[in-house]
Scaffold this motif. Structure first.
Motif, PDB file in Angstrom:
ATOM      1  N   SER A   1       2.123   1.423  10.028  1.00  0.00           N
ATOM      2  CA  SER A   1       1.347   0.189   9.928  1.00  0.00           C
ATOM      3  C   SER A   1       0.297   0.099  11.030  1.00  0.00           C
ATOM      4  CB  SER A   1       2.281  -1.019   9.991  1.00  0.00           C
ATOM      5  OG  SER A   1       3.208  -0.994   8.910  1.00  0.00           O
ATOM      6  N   LYS A   2       0.593   0.635  12.200  1.00  0.00           N
ATOM      7  CA  LYS A   2      -0.385   0.625  13.285  1.00  0.00           C
ATOM      8  C   LYS A   2      -1.648   1.386  12.887  1.00  0.00           C
ATOM      9  CE  LYS A   2       3.006   0.453  17.063  1.00  0.00           C
ATOM     10  NZ  LYS A   2       3.602   1.225  18.187  1.00  0.00           N
ATOM     11  N   ARG A   3      -1.482   2.403  12.071  1.00  0.00           N
ATOM     12  CA  ARG A   3      -2.606   3.255  11.694  1.00  0.00           C
ATOM     13  C   ARG A   3      -3.284   2.829  10.403  1.00  0.00           C
ATOM     14  NH1 ARG A   3       1.259   6.107  14.254  1.00  0.00           N
ATOM     15  NH2 ARG A   3       0.615   7.749  15.720  1.00  0.00           N
ATOM     16  N   TRP A   4      -2.510   2.329   9.444  1.00  0.00           N
ATOM     17  CA  TRP A   4      -3.040   2.218   8.091  1.00  0.00           C
ATOM     18  C   TRP A   4      -3.034   0.820   7.480  1.00  0.00           C
ATOM     19  CZ3 TRP A   4      -5.627   6.365   7.419  1.00  0.00           C
ATOM     20  CH2 TRP A   4      -5.184   7.579   7.966  1.00  0.00           C
ATOM     21  N   VAL A   5      -2.265  -0.091   8.033  1.00  0.00           N
ATOM     22  CA  VAL A   5      -2.275  -1.456   7.490  1.00  0.00           C
ATOM     23  C   VAL A   5      -3.410  -2.230   8.155  1.00  0.00           C
ATOM     24  CG1 VAL A   5      -1.024  -3.630   7.279  1.00  0.00           C
ATOM     25  CG2 VAL A   5       0.173  -1.465   6.925  1.00  0.00           C
ATOM     26  N   LYS A   6      -4.423  -2.578   7.384  1.00  0.00           N
ATOM     27  CA  LYS A   6      -5.613  -3.253   7.919  1.00  0.00           C
ATOM     28  C   LYS A   6      -5.568  -4.765   7.703  1.00  0.00           C
ATOM     29  CE  LYS A   6      -7.108   0.801   8.955  1.00  0.00           C
ATOM     30  NZ  LYS A   6      -6.964   1.257  10.357  1.00  0.00           N
ATOM     31  N   ALA A   7      -4.684  -5.210   6.846  1.00  0.00           N
ATOM     32  CA  ALA A   7      -4.581  -6.646   6.588  1.00  0.00           C
ATOM     33  C   ALA A   7      -3.920  -7.341   7.777  1.00  0.00           C
ATOM     34  CB  ALA A   7      -3.779  -6.889   5.307  1.00  0.00           C
ATOM     35  N   THR A   8      -3.976  -8.650   7.774  1.00  0.00           N
ATOM     36  CA  THR A   8      -3.328  -9.453   8.810  1.00  0.00           C
ATOM     37  C   THR A   8      -2.473 -10.535   8.159  1.00  0.00           C
ATOM     38  OG1 THR A   8      -5.234 -10.943   8.938  1.00  0.00           O
ATOM     39  CG2 THR A   8      -5.212  -9.056  10.450  1.00  0.00           C
TER      40      THR A   8
ATOM     41  N   MET B   1       0.850  -1.198   0.000  1.00  0.00           N
ATOM     42  CA  MET B   1       0.000   0.000   0.000  1.00  0.00           C
ATOM     43  C   MET B   1       0.879   1.239   0.000  1.00  0.00           C
ATOM     44  SD  MET B   1      -2.794   1.218   2.813  1.00  0.00           S
ATOM     45  CE  MET B   1      -1.551   1.442   4.071  1.00  0.00           C
ATOM     46  N   ARG B   2       0.601   2.161  -0.879  1.00  0.00           N
ATOM     47  CA  ARG B   2       1.393   3.386  -0.968  1.00  0.00           C
ATOM     48  C   ARG B   2       0.493   4.591  -0.855  1.00  0.00           C
ATOM     49  NH1 ARG B   2       5.470   1.791  -5.924  1.00  0.00           N
ATOM     50  NH2 ARG B   2       6.806   0.397  -4.741  1.00  0.00           N
TER      51      ARG B   2
ATOM     52  N   PRO C   1       0.315 -12.862   6.467  1.00  0.00           N
ATOM     53  CA  PRO C   1       1.298 -12.638   5.392  1.00  0.00           C
ATOM     54  C   PRO C   1       1.029 -11.368   4.569  1.00  0.00           C
ATOM     55  CG  PRO C   1       0.660 -14.933   5.481  1.00  0.00           C
ATOM     56  CD  PRO C   1      -0.260 -14.214   6.416  1.00  0.00           C
ATOM     57  N   GLN C   2      -0.266 -11.049   4.353  1.00  0.00           N
ATOM     58  CA  GLN C   2      -0.576  -9.854   3.563  1.00  0.00           C
ATOM     59  C   GLN C   2      -0.101  -8.595   4.278  1.00  0.00           C
ATOM     60  OE1 GLN C   2      -1.544  -9.490   0.499  1.00  0.00           O
ATOM     61  NE2 GLN C   2      -1.580  -7.245   0.637  1.00  0.00           N
ATOM     62  N   ALA C   3      -0.273  -8.529   5.594  1.00  0.00           N
ATOM     63  CA  ALA C   3       0.201  -7.369   6.356  1.00  0.00           C
ATOM     64  C   ALA C   3       1.724  -7.250   6.264  1.00  0.00           C
ATOM     65  CB  ALA C   3      -0.235  -7.490   7.821  1.00  0.00           C
ATOM     66  N   GLU C   4       2.423  -8.379   6.380  1.00  0.00           N
ATOM     67  CA  GLU C   4       3.885  -8.341   6.287  1.00  0.00           C
ATOM     68  C   GLU C   4       4.344  -7.903   4.903  1.00  0.00           C
ATOM     69  OE1 GLU C   4       5.951  -8.561   8.828  1.00  0.00           O
ATOM     70  OE2 GLU C   4       4.090  -8.647   9.977  1.00  0.00           O
ATOM     71  N   LYS C   5       3.582  -8.318   3.875  1.00  0.00           N
ATOM     72  CA  LYS C   5       3.927  -7.895   2.518  1.00  0.00           C
ATOM     73  C   LYS C   5       3.775  -6.384   2.370  1.00  0.00           C
ATOM     74  CE  LYS C   5       2.790  -8.580  -2.366  1.00  0.00           C
ATOM     75  NZ  LYS C   5       2.737  -7.131  -2.616  1.00  0.00           N
ATOM     76  N   GLU C   6       2.681  -5.843   2.909  1.00  0.00           N
ATOM     77  CA  GLU C   6       2.474  -4.395   2.805  1.00  0.00           C
ATOM     78  C   GLU C   6       3.570  -3.635   3.556  1.00  0.00           C
ATOM     79  OE1 GLU C   6      -1.460  -3.168   3.850  1.00  0.00           O
ATOM     80  OE2 GLU C   6      -2.424  -4.610   2.504  1.00  0.00           O
ATOM     81  N   LYS C   7       3.965  -4.141   4.708  1.00  0.00           N
ATOM     82  CA  LYS C   7       5.039  -3.492   5.466  1.00  0.00           C
ATOM     83  C   LYS C   7       6.353  -3.549   4.691  1.00  0.00           C
ATOM     84  CE  LYS C   7       3.013  -4.657   9.957  1.00  0.00           C
ATOM     85  NZ  LYS C   7       3.218  -5.437  11.211  1.00  0.00           N
TER      86      LYS C   7
END
Length: 420
Positions: free
Chosen positions: A295-302, A1-2, A304-310
Motif C-alpha cells: 500500500s505504501k507503494r501502490w495505493v494512491k487513494a486516501t 486494486m489487484r 475510506p477508499q484507501a482502506e477499502k483497497e487495503k
C-alpha cells in the motif's frame, strides 16, 4: 486494486567454460539413477560456513553514476560481461544495447526504437552465448541476435507461422547455446468451482536455428491458480515455473518443491537436482505486512477508499506456503545459482523474482549437481551475469535510480557476507 502477475521470463546467460574442481566433504550428496536418470539428493552444503565465498565490501565497478546521457540508465533489462572484458547493457529506457570497456567507459551503442533490423519496441532480457553472441528479448516472444561487436545477425519471432507452433500466447523462456529457442505456449486459465486450486501447465517447444520446430519438450507446471469467485487467477506468493539455459541443456523447475530438472536439447530428462527443504507456511502476519508495504507503494487513494483497497488486498487469495525458490542463473563455469524465495520482495511488483528489496540468498550447485553452499547478495541488487570471481548485476536505490555494478567474490579478509 489487484495486480495480475504472469509467468516470468527465464532467459539467462550460457557459457561453455570448464568448472573449477569441486570441494571434498563428508557431506556428500546421495546420487541414484532411476531408469537411466541421474538424481542427486543434497542434504547439506559442502562448503563449511566459514569458507563460503563472500562478496566484496564495495563494488569493483559502477556504471551509471555519471551525469552524461550515455551513462544514465533506466529500465535496465540485463547486463553481461564479454570475453574481452567489455560490458553490454540492455537499457530499456533508450531501447539501446550500450557497450562499455572493462573500466566502465562508454564505447558505443546499437539499437534504438523501431521495427528495423536490430531495433526494438521493448527490451525485457539479455543473454550471451558462446562466442559472445548477444541475445536481446524485445517482447516475450521475440529474440534478436547480435555478434560481439553489436552487429545485427537475425531475429526470431515465436509467432512466425512457419515454425508450426500452436496459436495463442508465446513466451520465450530460454535460448540454448546453439541459438535454438525454447518457447512456451500457455493456455488461457480454465474455470473451476469457486475456491478450487490447481497447478496450471505450459507446453514447451524448441525452435531450431532455422525456425523449424525440432522438439516438443513436453508439458511443465507453470503456476498455482485459484478460482477467486468467478475469476481464475494466481494467488499472491504462489510458486511459478523457473527456467534457465546452461549450454545445450534446459534447466526447469517449479517452486512448489525443491526439485530441478535438467533436459537435453532433444527433450530427454538427463538429471534431477534436489535439496533439503522445509516448507514455510504463509501466516496472517505475512499477509498483513505485505498489505502494509504494498500500500505504501501502490495505493494512491486516501481515506475510506484507501482502506477499502487495503481490505480488498487482504481478502485476495494467498498461497499457503512460501515457494522453494524464485529464480535460476546458470553461471560462466557450469554452476547453477538458485534464489531463495523471500516474501519481503513481493511488495515491489507482486512477484518474488523481481529486484530484491532485501538481501537475497542464492544456493550454488556445482557441475555435478552438488550443493556447495549459499551466498548472500545485497538488497536491491539483481545479478544478471556470474563468473568465477565476479557478479555483475543491476542495482536500484530506494528511489529507483539504476546502476550496473560488478562485485568481486571470494574468501579472505577483503570480503564479507553482503548484508545490504
Amino acid at each position: 486494486m489487484r495486480f495480475r502477475h504472469t509467468l516470468a521470463l527465464g532467459i539467462l546467460a550460457t557459457t561453455f567454460a570448464c568448472g573449477e574442481p569441486a570441494p571434498e566433504s563428508a557431506a556428500a550428496p546421495t546420487v541414484r539413477d532411476s531408469a537411466g536418470i541421474r538424481i542427486v539428493e543434497n542434504t547439506r552444503p559442502l562448503w563449511p560456513a566459514a569458507d563460503a565465498p563472500r562478496l566484496s565490501v564495495s563494488p569493483a565497478l559502477v556504471i551509471g553514476d555519471r551525469p552524461d546521457s550515455n551513462y544514465e540508465l533506466s529500465r535496465v533489462a540485463g547486463a553481461a560481461r564479454l570475453s574481452d572484458g567489455r560490458i553490454v547493457i540492455a537499457d530499456g529506457g533508450s531501447l539501446q544495447l550500450r557497450f562499455f570497456d572493462s573500466a566502465g567507459e562508454f564505447i558505443n551503442f546499437v539499437g534504438g526504437r523501431g521495427d528495423g533490423p536490430g531495433e526494438f519496441r521493448q527490451l525485457g532480457a539479455l543473454a550471451t552465448l558462446a562466442g559472445d553472441t548477444i541475445v536481446a528479448l524485445s517482447m516475450p516472444w521475440t529474440a534478436t541476435f547480435f555478434n560481439a561487436h553489436g552487429e545485427f545477425l537475425r531475429r526470431v519471432n515465436a509467432f512466425n507461422p512457419s515454425n508450426g507452433l500452436r496459436d495463442g500466447i508465446k513466451i520465450i523462456v530460454a535460448v540454448l547455446g546453439d541459438q535454438s529457442v525454447v518457447v512456451g505456449s500457455p493456455a488461457p486459465p480454465s474455470r473451476s468451482p469457486p475456491g478450487k486450486r490447481w497447478v496450471d501447465s505450459i507446453p514447451l517447444e524448441l525452435i531450431a536455428r532455422d525456425t523449424a520446430v525440432r522438439v516438443r519438450l513436453g508439458t511443465f507446471p507453470s503456476m498455482l491458480m485459484v478460482m477467486d469467485g468467478n475469476d481464475p487467477r494466481p494467488p499472491w506468493f504462489g510458486p511459478t515455473a523457473v527456467f534457465a539455459a546452461d549450454g545445450a541443456s534446459l534447466v526447469a523447475g517449479y517452486g512448489g518443491e525443491y526439485s530441478i530438472r535438467v533436459l537435453s536439447s532433444n527433450g530427454d530428462l538427463e538429471r534431477i537436482i534436489r535439496r533439503r527443504w522445509t516448507p514455510v507456511r504463509v501466516t496472517r502476519a505475512d499477509i498483513n505486512e505485505y498489505v502494509t508495504e504494498w500500500s505504501k507503494r501502490w495505493v494512491k487513494a486516501t481515506g475510506p477508499q484507501a482502506e477499502k483497497e487495503k481490505q480488498d488486498l487482504r481478502d485476495d487469495p494467498y498461497a499457503s506456503e512460501v515457494p522453494a525458490y524464485s529464480q535460476f542463473i546458470a553461471d560462466r563455469i557450469g554452476r547453477l545459482w538458485v534464489r531463495e524465495a523471500h516474501l519481503a520482495d513481493a511488495p515491489a511488483a507482486g512477484q518474488l523474482a523481481t529486484s530484491p528489496l532485501v538481501p537475497s540468498v542464492w544456493s550454488v550447485f556445482d557441475r555435478d549437481d552438488r550443493w556447495l553452499g549459499d551466498i548472500t547478495m545485497p538488497a536491491r541488487f539483481m545479478p544478471t551475469d556470474i563468473g568465477p570471481d565476479y557478479i555483475l548485476g543491476i542495482a536500484r536505490d530506494s528511489i529507483g535510480v539504476e546502476t550496473v555494478v560488478q562485485y568481486s567474490y571470494g574468501t579472505g579478509a577483503g570480503f564479507r557476507r553482503s548484508g545490504g
